[in-house]
Design an enzyme around this catalytic site. Sequence first.
Site, PDB file in Angstrom:
ATOM      1  N   LEU A 101      -1.125  -7.690  -1.309  1.00 61.66           N
ATOM      2  CA  LEU A 101      -2.151  -6.833  -0.712  1.00 61.66           C
ATOM      3  C   LEU A 101      -1.619  -6.088   0.509  1.00 61.66           C
ATOM      4  O   LEU A 101      -2.388  -5.525   1.278  1.00 61.66           O
ATOM      5  CB  LEU A 101      -3.396  -7.656  -0.321  1.00 61.66           C
ATOM      6  N   CYS A 111      -0.128  -3.013   2.383  1.00 58.31           N
ATOM      7  CA  CYS A 111      -0.123  -1.568   2.164  1.00 58.31           C
ATOM      8  C   CYS A 111       1.249  -1.006   2.510  1.00 58.31           C
ATOM      9  O   CYS A 111       1.993  -1.590   3.287  1.00 58.31           O
ATOM     10  CB  CYS A 111      -1.174  -0.913   3.055  1.00 58.31           C
ATOM     11  N   CYS A 129      10.711  -3.527 -13.080  1.00 57.13           N
ATOM     12  CA  CYS A 129       9.636  -4.179 -13.841  1.00 57.13           C
ATOM     13  C   CYS A 129       8.284  -3.490 -13.706  1.00 57.13           C
ATOM     14  O   CYS A 129       7.745  -2.977 -14.686  1.00 57.13           O
ATOM     15  CB  CYS A 129       9.516  -5.646 -13.408  1.00 57.13           C
TER      16      CYS A 129
END
EC number: 1.1.1.22
Length: 431
Positions: free
Chosen positions: A255, A257, A265
């Site tokens: 999470l 930023c 991948c």
Amino acid sequence: MKVSIIGSGYVGSVSAACFAELGHEVICIDIDEEKVKQINAGIAPIWEEGLDELMQKHTQKMLIATSDYDYAVQNSDASFICVGTPSGEDGSIDLSIVKAASASLGRAIAKKDHYHVVVVKSTVVPETTEKVVLPLIEEYSGKKAGKDFGVAMNPEFLREGKAVYDFMHPDKIVVGAIDERSFFVVSELYRRLDCKVTHTNPRTAEMIKYVNNSFLATKISFANEVGNICKQLGIDTYEVMDAVGTDFRIERQFLNCGAGFGGSCFPKDVKALIGKAKDIGYEPQLLRSVVDVNDKQPLKMVELLQKKLGDLKNKRIAVLGLAFKNDTDDIRESRSIPVITELLRLGADIAAYDPMAEESMKKIFHDVTYCKSAAQALEEAEGCLIMTEWTEFRKLDKEFESMANRVVIDGRHLIDPKDISTDVDYEGLCW
């Protein structure tokens, strides 16, 4: 057990070394004779933390390399396909190397009297193992799957830079097998690891890999979308995510930023899943948004720089970080690539530095000055873009004093301007 590994790239070399560490006899198969010589000399063909040590420890004892499929198959119980599956321009994966490996395996299995298990470890879209690999091996071997040979899909969940650790300390092991015998052979290879083995069918195993990576990529793009909104509202998005991440249903990881995700991948796997969905007549709107947000995110770095400096033509811009993430020399889908491309289009003079990825990036960009340190890149620079989360960038301080104009755009939340003794015009990408 005795194992052969086809392909000595990122997944193949790590798998080979780690299987040897688990006590199995391993034969690496590669058509590149230079790589064969390299492995037999105990030298890892790629950089990965801890890999050189394992190669040196096991080469010529538990681990050898060859280009001879017949020798490898005759002297192993299972063969792992660990070859590349590059993306096409439309996002679909190129299975040509997988098909070639399957055909070669089939020819070798045709000469073998005993049962042999073929394991797909390359990342392939659902149905590939059953509808591409299995038929090819039957065709070239003249034998029957489930009777004369086994087939399984065993996806990898390895982080670049931490792949050896992740292999030896997995949070999940997935084996999608066509029958119980194939499942038993593959699961036995992991018996010494303290992890439950999930038993499923090949197409489900293939889907687990794609969903795993696509969900993590979705979390990153979601965090970046929220971060862009928070910045406009004057809200610290990291404070928001710290609180949101305490919810056990969400968790804090992925999470952060920043400039977005890259590597071999996440971008490839999300696009491949989009392509597979389109093939079956479904339009995956959320997954498309994940890619769109990620494509636009790094260019916001250049936009912020232009707001600070105006026209960038002939201005020296320091780009710190070229690898797609720290602790690797891999530049595949690095967020620095679109940033450097845009800076060059705008006429900027780029001074770039990365602890490991310089040589790889030189193959893409020739009109860039490559520096041997962050301090050298910052000398006389009018702006600085921090693109990769290298620990050494967190410690930058007096190095900024040599800048002609101390504008710093941070794409990875590495620097707190309050900790810098030099006055800098600092701007975070999403904060």
